[in-house]
Design a protein around this motif. Structure first.
Motif, mmCIF file in Angstrom:
data_model
loop_
_atom_site.group_PDB
_atom_site.id
_atom_site.type_symbol
_atom_site.label_atom_id
_atom_site.label_comp_id
_atom_site.label_asym_id
_atom_site.label_seq_id
_atom_site.Cartn_x
_atom_site.Cartn_y
_atom_site.Cartn_z
ATOM 1 N N PRO A 144 0.886 -1.210 0.115
ATOM 2 C CA PRO A 144 -0.230 -0.209 0.000
ATOM 3 C C PRO A 144 0.669 1.130 -0.099
ATOM 4 O O PRO A 144 0.284 2.300 -0.607
ATOM 5 C CB PRO A 144 -0.918 -0.164 1.157
ATOM 6 C CG PRO A 144 0.031 -1.122 2.087
ATOM 7 C CD PRO A 144 0.572 -1.990 1.193
ATOM 8 N N THR A 145 1.914 1.205 0.679
ATOM 9 C CA THR A 145 2.830 2.501 0.779
ATOM 10 C C THR A 145 3.451 2.647 -0.793
ATOM 11 O O THR A 145 3.555 3.771 -1.035
ATOM 12 C CB THR A 145 3.777 2.583 1.867
ATOM 13 O OG1 THR A 145 2.959 2.195 3.061
ATOM 14 C CG2 THR A 145 4.330 3.733 2.375
ATOM 15 N N ASP A 146 3.777 1.653 -1.136
ATOM 16 C CA ASP A 146 4.256 1.687 -2.595
ATOM 17 C C ASP A 146 3.424 2.111 -3.415
ATOM 18 O O ASP A 146 3.853 3.216 -4.438
ATOM 19 C CB ASP A 146 4.812 0.241 -2.881
ATOM 20 C CG ASP A 146 5.411 -0.131 -4.147
ATOM 21 O OD1 ASP A 146 6.428 0.614 -4.142
ATOM 22 O OD2 ASP A 146 4.987 -0.436 -4.919
ATOM 23 N N HIS A 167 6.362 7.944 4.111
ATOM 24 C CA HIS A 167 6.077 7.205 5.163
ATOM 25 C C HIS A 167 4.521 7.419 5.949
ATOM 26 O O HIS A 167 3.948 8.238 5.281
ATOM 27 C CB HIS A 167 7.088 7.270 6.099
ATOM 28 C CG HIS A 167 7.187 6.045 7.156
ATOM 29 N ND1 HIS A 167 6.212 5.146 7.423
ATOM 30 C CD2 HIS A 167 8.266 5.728 8.052
ATOM 31 C CE1 HIS A 167 6.650 4.222 7.989
ATOM 32 N NE2 HIS A 167 8.129 4.566 8.510
ATOM 33 N N HIS A 168 4.352 6.498 6.516
ATOM 34 C CA HIS A 168 2.824 6.723 7.099
ATOM 35 C C HIS A 168 2.733 6.602 8.551
ATOM 36 O O HIS A 168 3.729 7.164 9.242
ATOM 37 C CB HIS A 168 1.859 5.406 6.561
ATOM 38 C CG HIS A 168 2.625 4.109 7.130
ATOM 39 N ND1 HIS A 168 3.198 4.047 8.217
ATOM 40 C CD2 HIS A 168 2.270 2.861 6.586
ATOM 41 C CE1 HIS A 168 3.375 2.714 8.365
ATOM 42 N NE2 HIS A 168 3.010 2.307 7.209
ATOM 43 N N ILE A 169 1.603 6.297 9.254
ATOM 44 C CA ILE A 169 1.343 6.515 10.735
ATOM 45 C C ILE A 169 2.803 6.062 11.573
ATOM 46 O O ILE A 169 2.592 6.300 12.648
ATOM 47 C CB ILE A 169 -0.145 5.818 10.965
ATOM 48 C CG1 ILE A 169 -0.464 6.074 12.077
ATOM 49 C CG2 ILE A 169 0.178 4.213 10.733
ATOM 50 C CD1 ILE A 169 -1.969 5.733 12.343
ATOM 51 N N ALA A 176 4.675 -0.904 11.403
ATOM 52 C CA ALA A 176 3.837 -0.952 10.433
ATOM 53 C C ALA A 176 2.478 -0.711 10.883
ATOM 54 O O ALA A 176 1.980 -1.054 12.050
ATOM 55 C CB ALA A 176 3.812 -2.369 9.728
ATOM 56 N N ALA A 177 1.583 -0.203 9.577
ATOM 57 C CA ALA A 177 0.167 -0.015 10.114
ATOM 58 C C ALA A 177 -0.400 -1.271 10.474
ATOM 59 O O ALA A 177 -1.398 -1.287 11.469
ATOM 60 C CB ALA A 177 -0.339 0.767 8.879
ATOM 61 N N SER A 178 -0.080 -2.250 9.659
ATOM 62 C CA SER A 178 -0.700 -3.667 10.021
ATOM 63 C C SER A 178 -0.560 -4.114 11.078
ATOM 64 O O SER A 178 -1.266 -4.613 11.853
ATOM 65 C CB SER A 178 -0.233 -4.594 8.880
ATOM 66 O OG SER A 178 1.000 -4.375 8.750
ATOM 67 N N HIS A 179 0.693 -3.869 11.774
ATOM 68 C CA HIS A 179 1.042 -3.924 13.096
ATOM 69 C C HIS A 179 0.403 -3.258 14.022
ATOM 70 O O HIS A 179 -0.310 -4.160 15.029
ATOM 71 C CB HIS A 179 2.676 -3.747 13.332
ATOM 72 C CG HIS A 179 2.918 -3.892 14.865
ATOM 73 N ND1 HIS A 179 2.975 -2.700 15.650
ATOM 74 C CD2 HIS A 179 3.278 -4.951 15.569
ATOM 75 C CE1 HIS A 179 3.288 -3.054 16.862
ATOM 76 N NE2 HIS A 179 3.562 -4.323 16.938
ATOM 77 N N ARG A 238 8.254 -8.308 5.008
ATOM 78 C CA ARG A 238 8.940 -6.635 4.788
ATOM 79 C C ARG A 238 7.940 -5.567 4.385
ATOM 80 O O ARG A 238 8.440 -4.539 4.182
ATOM 81 C CB ARG A 238 10.133 -6.673 3.666
ATOM 82 C CG ARG A 238 11.210 -7.230 4.199
ATOM 83 C CD ARG A 238 12.179 -7.504 2.897
ATOM 84 N NE ARG A 238 13.655 -7.971 3.537
ATOM 85 C CZ ARG A 238 14.416 -7.153 3.883
ATOM 86 N NH1 ARG A 238 14.354 -5.847 3.732
ATOM 87 N NH2 ARG A 238 15.588 -7.477 4.506
ATOM 88 N N GLY A 239 6.665 -6.118 4.085
ATOM 89 C CA GLY A 239 5.759 -5.221 3.409
ATOM 90 C C GLY A 239 4.441 -6.076 3.357
ATOM 91 O O GLY A 239 4.510 -7.368 3.328
ATOM 92 N N THR A 240 3.188 -5.491 3.422
ATOM 93 C CA THR A 240 1.798 -6.280 3.249
ATOM 94 C C THR A 240 1.796 -6.546 1.694
ATOM 95 O O THR A 240 0.753 -7.461 1.566
ATOM 96 C CB THR A 240 0.768 -5.408 3.963
ATOM 97 O OG1 THR A 240 0.669 -4.015 3.384
ATOM 98 C CG2 THR A 240 0.905 -5.471 5.399
ATOM 99 N N GLY A 241 2.665 -5.930 0.873
ATOM 100 C CA GLY A 241 2.628 -6.835 -0.590
ATOM 101 C C GLY A 241 2.732 -8.229 -0.521
ATOM 102 O O GLY A 241 1.958 -8.996 -0.673
HETATM 103 N N1 ASP Z 1 2.496 0.088 4.496
HETATM 104 C C1 ASP Z 1 3.099 -1.190 4.570
HETATM 105 C C2 ASP Z 1 3.404 -1.611 2.984
HETATM 106 O O1 ASP Z 1 3.328 -0.757 2.353
HETATM 107 C C3 ASP Z 1 2.314 -2.088 5.569
HETATM 108 C C4 ASP Z 1 1.898 -1.660 6.543
HETATM 109 O O2 ASP Z 1 2.310 -0.587 7.103
HETATM 110 O O3 ASP Z 1 1.154 -2.405 7.321
HETATM 111 O O4 ASP Z 1 3.482 -2.712 2.930
#
Ligand code: ASP
Length: 326
Positions: free
Chosen positions: A43-45, A93-95, A162-165, A185-188
Protein backbone atom coordinates in the motif's frame (compact mmCIF):
# COMPACT_ATOMS: atom_id res chain seq x y z
CA UNK A 1 44.18 41.10 13.31
CA UNK A 2 40.48 41.51 14.06
CA UNK A 3 39.92 43.18 10.69
CA UNK A 4 41.77 40.40 8.90
CA UNK A 5 39.54 37.85 10.60
CA UNK A 6 36.50 39.80 9.51
CA UNK A 7 37.77 39.86 5.95
CA UNK A 8 38.39 36.12 6.07
CA UNK A 9 34.89 35.59 7.45
CA UNK A 10 33.36 37.78 4.74
CA UNK A 11 35.26 35.88 2.07
CA UNK A 12 34.11 32.57 3.53
CA UNK A 13 30.51 33.76 3.59
CA UNK A 14 30.79 34.95 0.03
CA UNK A 15 31.82 31.47 -1.00
CA UNK A 16 29.48 29.57 1.32
CA UNK A 17 26.45 31.80 0.83
CA UNK A 18 25.63 32.00 -2.86
CA UNK A 19 26.44 28.38 -3.71
CA UNK A 20 23.65 26.65 -1.82
CA UNK A 21 21.27 29.40 -2.93
CA UNK A 22 22.17 28.70 -6.54
CA UNK A 23 21.84 24.97 -6.00
CA UNK A 24 18.42 25.53 -4.43
CA UNK A 25 17.28 27.80 -7.24
CA UNK A 26 18.06 25.04 -9.73
CA UNK A 27 16.47 22.34 -7.61
CA UNK A 28 15.87 19.71 -8.76
CA UNK A 29 18.57 19.35 -11.39
CA UNK A 30 18.72 15.54 -11.32
CA UNK A 31 16.43 12.60 -10.42
CA UNK A 32 15.16 12.36 -6.85
CA UNK A 33 15.14 9.11 -4.90
CA UNK A 34 11.94 8.50 -2.94
CA UNK A 35 12.45 5.82 -0.29
CA UNK A 36 9.43 3.62 0.44
CA UNK A 37 10.18 1.83 3.72
CA UNK A 38 8.17 -1.27 2.73
CA UNK A 39 8.27 -3.88 -0.04
CA UNK A 40 7.17 -3.16 -3.61
CA UNK A 41 3.54 -3.91 -4.46
CA UNK A 42 2.20 -2.93 -1.03
CA UNK A 43 0.00 0.00 0.00
CA UNK A 44 2.74 2.55 0.74
CA UNK A 45 4.41 1.66 -2.54
CA UNK A 46 1.10 2.21 -4.37
CA UNK A 47 0.53 5.66 -2.82
CA UNK A 48 4.18 6.60 -3.42
CA UNK A 49 4.21 5.60 -7.10
CA UNK A 50 0.94 7.37 -7.91
CA UNK A 51 2.05 10.55 -6.14
CA UNK A 52 5.68 10.55 -7.28
CA UNK A 53 4.75 10.26 -10.93
CA UNK A 54 2.76 13.51 -10.93
CA UNK A 55 5.19 15.30 -8.60
CA UNK A 56 8.05 14.39 -10.91
CA UNK A 57 6.22 15.89 -13.88
CA UNK A 58 5.74 19.15 -12.01
CA UNK A 59 9.36 19.18 -10.84
CA UNK A 60 10.71 18.36 -14.30
CA UNK A 61 12.69 15.42 -12.89
CA UNK A 62 11.95 11.76 -12.38
CA UNK A 63 11.27 10.58 -8.85
CA UNK A 64 12.70 7.08 -8.60
CA UNK A 65 11.03 4.80 -6.05
CA UNK A 66 13.39 2.75 -3.94
CA UNK A 67 11.87 0.09 -1.68
CA UNK A 68 13.84 -0.30 1.55
CA UNK A 69 11.62 -2.65 3.53
CA UNK A 70 12.22 -4.34 6.87
CA UNK A 71 11.99 -3.71 10.61
CA UNK A 72 8.55 -2.10 10.36
CA UNK A 73 9.71 0.77 8.16
CA UNK A 74 12.63 1.82 10.36
CA UNK A 75 15.33 0.73 7.89
CA UNK A 76 13.94 2.97 5.15
CA UNK A 77 13.34 5.85 7.55
CA UNK A 78 16.94 5.56 8.79
CA UNK A 79 18.21 5.71 5.21
CA UNK A 80 16.54 9.10 4.74
CA UNK A 81 17.33 10.52 8.19
CA UNK A 82 21.02 9.81 7.61
CA UNK A 83 21.13 10.99 3.95
CA UNK A 84 22.53 14.35 2.71
CA UNK A 85 19.93 17.06 3.29
CA UNK A 86 19.96 18.18 -0.33
CA UNK A 87 16.44 17.25 -1.47
CA UNK A 88 17.55 14.27 -3.55
CA UNK A 89 16.65 11.62 -0.96
CA UNK A 90 13.08 11.87 0.32
CA UNK A 91 10.78 9.56 2.27
CA UNK A 92 7.17 8.50 1.82
CA UNK A 93 6.04 7.12 5.15
CA UNK A 94 2.84 6.68 7.11
CA UNK A 95 1.39 6.54 10.62
CA UNK A 96 4.51 4.55 11.59
CA UNK A 97 6.22 7.93 11.96
CA UNK A 98 3.78 8.58 14.79
CA UNK A 99 4.08 5.19 16.51
CA UNK A 100 7.78 4.34 16.08
CA UNK A 101 9.06 6.72 18.79
CA UNK A 102 6.98 4.80 21.37
CA UNK A 103 7.52 1.34 19.87
CA UNK A 104 11.33 1.37 19.62
CA UNK A 105 13.71 1.92 22.50
CA UNK A 106 16.81 2.11 20.29
CA UNK A 107 17.10 3.37 16.72
CA UNK A 108 20.06 4.46 14.59
CA UNK A 109 18.31 7.77 13.85
CA UNK A 110 16.28 10.42 15.61
CA UNK A 111 12.66 9.39 14.97
CA UNK A 112 11.26 12.65 16.35
CA UNK A 113 13.68 15.36 15.21
CA UNK A 114 15.57 13.69 12.36
CA UNK A 115 13.35 14.93 9.52
CA UNK A 116 11.88 17.97 7.82
CA UNK A 117 8.26 17.69 6.69
CA UNK A 118 6.96 18.34 3.17
CA UNK A 119 3.24 17.68 3.50
CA UNK A 120 0.54 15.12 4.24
CA UNK A 121 -0.69 13.00 1.32
CA UNK A 122 -3.70 10.85 2.22
CA UNK A 123 -5.48 9.07 5.07
CA UNK A 124 -6.21 5.48 4.14
CA UNK A 125 -8.87 3.34 5.87
CA UNK A 126 -7.94 -0.17 6.97
CA UNK A 127 -9.83 -3.41 6.57
CA UNK A 128 -9.81 -6.48 8.79
CA UNK A 129 -9.45 -9.40 6.40
CA UNK A 130 -9.02 -13.16 6.65
CA UNK A 131 -8.08 -15.94 4.26
CA UNK A 132 -10.88 -17.57 2.33
CA UNK A 133 -11.97 -20.72 4.09
CA UNK A 134 -11.25 -19.49 7.63
CA UNK A 135 -14.13 -20.37 9.95
CA UNK A 136 -15.04 -16.71 10.48
CA UNK A 137 -17.63 -15.18 8.18
CA UNK A 138 -18.01 -12.01 10.26
CA UNK A 139 -16.14 -10.09 12.93
CA UNK A 140 -17.96 -11.73 15.88
CA UNK A 141 -16.99 -15.15 14.55
CA UNK A 142 -13.38 -13.99 14.21
CA UNK A 143 -13.37 -12.74 17.80
CA UNK A 144 -14.70 -16.13 18.95
CA UNK A 145 -12.12 -17.96 16.83
CA UNK A 146 -9.26 -15.84 18.21
CA UNK A 147 -10.39 -16.64 21.75
CA UNK A 148 -10.68 -20.37 21.08
CA UNK A 149 -7.65 -20.94 18.85
CA UNK A 150 -5.33 -18.34 20.46
CA UNK A 151 -1.71 -18.74 19.22
CA UNK A 152 -2.95 -21.35 16.77
CA UNK A 153 -4.11 -18.49 14.53
CA UNK A 154 -1.62 -16.31 12.76
CA UNK A 155 -1.80 -12.68 11.80
CA UNK A 156 0.41 -11.19 9.09
CA UNK A 157 1.93 -7.75 9.45
CA UNK A 158 4.76 -5.66 8.05
CA UNK A 159 6.79 -5.60 11.27
CA UNK A 160 6.70 -3.49 14.43
CA UNK A 161 5.96 0.08 13.35
CA UNK A 162 3.85 -0.91 10.35
CA UNK A 163 0.21 0.10 10.11
CA UNK A 164 -0.77 -3.57 9.89
CA UNK A 165 1.11 -4.13 13.15
CA UNK A 166 -0.71 -1.25 14.84
CA UNK A 167 -4.11 -2.45 13.59
CA UNK A 168 -3.33 -6.03 14.66
CA UNK A 169 -2.24 -4.73 18.05
CA UNK A 170 -5.49 -2.80 18.47
CA UNK A 171 -7.48 -5.87 17.40
CA UNK A 172 -5.72 -8.16 19.89
CA UNK A 173 -6.15 -5.53 22.61
CA UNK A 174 -9.87 -5.15 21.82
CA UNK A 175 -10.38 -8.93 21.78
CA UNK A 176 -8.04 -9.39 24.76
CA UNK A 177 -6.40 -12.30 23.04
CA UNK A 178 -2.95 -12.63 21.49
CA UNK A 179 -2.44 -14.63 18.33
CA UNK A 180 0.82 -15.48 16.54
CA UNK A 181 2.16 -12.60 14.45
CA UNK A 182 4.12 -13.19 11.25
CA UNK A 183 6.21 -10.19 10.09
CA UNK A 184 6.94 -9.43 6.43
CA UNK A 185 8.91 -6.65 4.71
CA UNK A 186 5.62 -5.19 3.60
CA UNK A 187 2.00 -6.22 3.23
CA UNK A 188 2.49 -6.65 -0.53
CA UNK A 189 4.22 -10.01 0.03
CA UNK A 190 1.99 -10.71 3.06
CA UNK A 191 -1.07 -10.38 0.79
CA UNK A 192 0.33 -13.13 -1.45
CA UNK A 193 0.41 -15.43 1.57
CA UNK A 194 -3.08 -14.41 2.75
CA UNK A 195 -4.44 -15.22 -0.71
CA UNK A 196 -2.48 -18.49 -0.70
CA UNK A 197 -3.88 -19.35 2.74
CA UNK A 198 -0.50 -19.55 4.53
CA UNK A 199 -1.60 -16.87 7.03
CA UNK A 200 -5.04 -16.45 8.56
CA UNK A 201 -5.65 -12.77 9.35
CA UNK A 202 -4.38 -9.40 8.15
CA UNK A 203 -5.50 -5.90 8.93
CA UNK A 204 -4.32 -3.76 6.03
CA UNK A 205 -5.00 -0.61 4.08
CA UNK A 206 -7.70 -0.42 1.41
CA UNK A 207 -5.00 0.60 -1.08
CA UNK A 208 -3.80 -3.02 -0.83
CA UNK A 209 -7.01 -4.90 -0.05
CA UNK A 210 -9.86 -3.36 -2.08
CA UNK A 211 -9.14 -5.13 -5.35
CA UNK A 212 -8.50 -8.49 -3.63
CA UNK A 213 -11.75 -8.16 -1.68
CA UNK A 214 -13.70 -7.35 -4.86
CA UNK A 215 -12.07 -10.27 -6.67
CA UNK A 216 -13.03 -12.61 -3.82
CA UNK A 217 -9.39 -13.63 -3.23
CA UNK A 218 -9.69 -12.79 0.48
CA UNK A 219 -12.62 -12.19 2.85
CA UNK A 220 -13.18 -8.77 4.43
CA UNK A 221 -14.93 -8.56 7.80
CA UNK A 222 -14.89 -4.85 8.63
CA UNK A 223 -13.53 -1.42 7.79
CA UNK A 224 -11.82 0.60 10.53
CA UNK A 225 -13.42 3.98 9.82
CA UNK A 226 -16.48 5.46 11.61
CA UNK A 227 -18.53 5.25 8.39
CA UNK A 228 -18.71 2.76 5.51
CA UNK A 229 -16.66 3.30 2.36
CA UNK A 230 -18.06 4.19 -1.05
CA UNK A 231 -15.53 1.78 -2.58
CA UNK A 232 -16.75 -1.16 -0.43
CA UNK A 233 -20.34 -0.24 0.50
CA UNK A 234 -21.34 -3.71 1.74
CA UNK A 235 -18.53 -3.91 4.26
CA UNK A 236 -19.67 -3.02 7.81
CA UNK A 237 -17.65 -0.74 10.07
CA UNK A 238 -15.89 -2.44 12.99
CA UNK A 239 -18.39 -0.74 15.30
CA UNK A 240 -21.35 -2.14 13.31
CA UNK A 241 -19.70 -5.56 13.31
CA UNK A 242 -19.29 -5.68 17.08
CA UNK A 243 -16.15 -3.76 18.07
CA UNK A 244 -17.27 -0.22 18.98
CA UNK A 245 -14.50 2.39 19.09
CA UNK A 246 -12.19 0.31 16.88
CA UNK A 247 -10.99 3.08 14.57
CA UNK A 248 -7.73 3.70 12.79
CA UNK A 249 -6.76 5.27 9.49
CA UNK A 250 -3.31 5.48 7.99
CA UNK A 251 -2.05 8.96 7.22
CA UNK A 252 0.91 9.35 4.87
CA UNK A 253 3.42 12.15 4.56
CA UNK A 254 6.62 13.06 2.73
CA UNK A 255 9.86 13.84 4.62
CA UNK A 256 13.37 15.04 3.90
CA UNK A 257 16.44 14.71 6.12
CA UNK A 258 16.75 17.28 8.90
CA UNK A 259 18.58 20.37 7.68
CA UNK A 260 17.13 20.26 4.15
CA UNK A 261 16.65 23.94 3.17
CA UNK A 262 13.11 25.29 3.55
CA UNK A 263 13.11 26.40 -0.10
CA UNK A 264 13.50 22.75 -1.17
CA UNK A 265 10.76 21.48 1.16
CA UNK A 266 8.49 24.24 -0.12
CA UNK A 267 9.20 23.30 -3.74
CA UNK A 268 8.42 19.64 -2.98
CA UNK A 269 5.25 20.70 -1.17
CA UNK A 270 4.06 22.70 -4.20
CA UNK A 271 4.65 19.65 -6.40
CA UNK A 272 2.75 17.50 -3.89
CA UNK A 273 -0.19 19.90 -4.02
CA UNK A 274 -0.23 19.67 -7.81
CA UNK A 275 -0.22 15.86 -7.55
CA UNK A 276 -3.11 15.84 -5.07
CA UNK A 277 -5.22 17.90 -7.51
CA UNK A 278 -4.46 15.57 -10.42
CA UNK A 279 -7.68 14.06 -11.75
CA UNK A 280 -6.19 10.65 -12.52
CA UNK A 281 -4.61 10.41 -9.08
CA UNK A 282 -7.87 11.40 -7.37
CA UNK A 283 -9.80 8.82 -9.41
CA UNK A 284 -7.31 6.04 -8.68
CA UNK A 285 -7.23 6.89 -4.96
CA UNK A 286 -11.06 6.69 -4.95
CA UNK A 287 -11.02 3.27 -6.60
CA UNK A 288 -8.70 2.15 -3.82
CA UNK A 289 -10.97 3.50 -1.08
CA UNK A 290 -9.04 6.66 -0.25
CA UNK A 291 -8.72 10.36 -1.13
CA UNK A 292 -6.02 13.04 -1.08
CA UNK A 293 -5.87 15.30 1.97
CA UNK A 294 -7.02 18.90 1.51
CA UNK A 295 -4.41 21.25 0.04
CA UNK A 296 -3.85 23.13 3.31
CA UNK A 297 -2.63 19.89 4.92
CA UNK A 298 -0.08 19.24 2.16
CA UNK A 299 2.31 21.83 3.63
CA UNK A 300 5.44 21.46 5.78
CA UNK A 301 3.90 23.29 8.78
CA UNK A 302 0.54 21.45 8.82
CA UNK A 303 2.30 18.13 8.37
CA UNK A 304 4.78 18.78 11.23
CA UNK A 305 2.04 19.83 13.61
CA UNK A 306 -0.09 16.76 12.79
CA UNK A 307 2.87 14.36 13.03
CA UNK A 308 4.07 15.64 16.40
CA UNK A 309 0.50 15.49 17.79
CA UNK A 310 0.25 11.89 16.53
CA UNK A 311 3.41 10.91 18.42
CA UNK A 312 1.81 12.30 21.60
CA UNK A 313 -1.49 10.53 20.82
CA UNK A 314 -0.05 7.04 20.33
CA UNK A 315 2.52 6.95 23.14
CA UNK A 316 0.09 6.10 26.01
CA UNK A 317 -1.92 3.67 23.84
CA UNK A 318 1.22 1.75 22.88
CA UNK A 319 2.56 1.83 26.42
CA UNK A 320 -0.75 0.38 27.65
CA UNK A 321 -0.56 -2.38 25.02
CA UNK A 322 2.95 -3.13 26.26
CA UNK A 323 4.63 -4.10 22.97
CA UNK A 324 8.09 -2.82 22.21
CA UNK A 325 10.98 -3.53 19.90
CA UNK A 326 14.64 -3.06 20.84
N1 ASP B 1 2.43 0.17 4.57
C1 ASP B 1 3.04 -1.13 4.61
C2 ASP B 1 3.35 -1.61 3.23
O1 ASP B 1 3.31 -0.83 2.33
C3 ASP B 1 2.25 -2.07 5.33
C4 ASP B 1 1.94 -1.60 6.69
O2 ASP B 1 2.32 -0.54 7.13
O3 ASP B 1 1.27 -2.38 7.33
O4 ASP B 1 3.65 -2.76 3.05
Amino acid sequence: MFRRRLATLAAALAVAGPLPALAQAQYPSRPISMIVPFAAGGPTDTVARLTAEVMGRDLGQTIVIENVGGAGGTLGAARVALARPDGYTILMHHIGMGTTPALYRRLSYDAVNGFETVGLVTEVPMTITVKNGLAARNLSELVALMRSQKEGLNLANAGIGAASHLCGLLLQTAVQQQVTTVPYRGTGPAMTDLIGGTVDIMCDQTTNTTEQIRAGSIRALAVTTPTRLAALPDLPTAAEAGLPGFEVSVWHGIYTPRGTPAAINDRLSRALQVALRDERLVARFAELGTAPVSQDRATPAAHREFWQADITKWRPIIQAAGQYAD
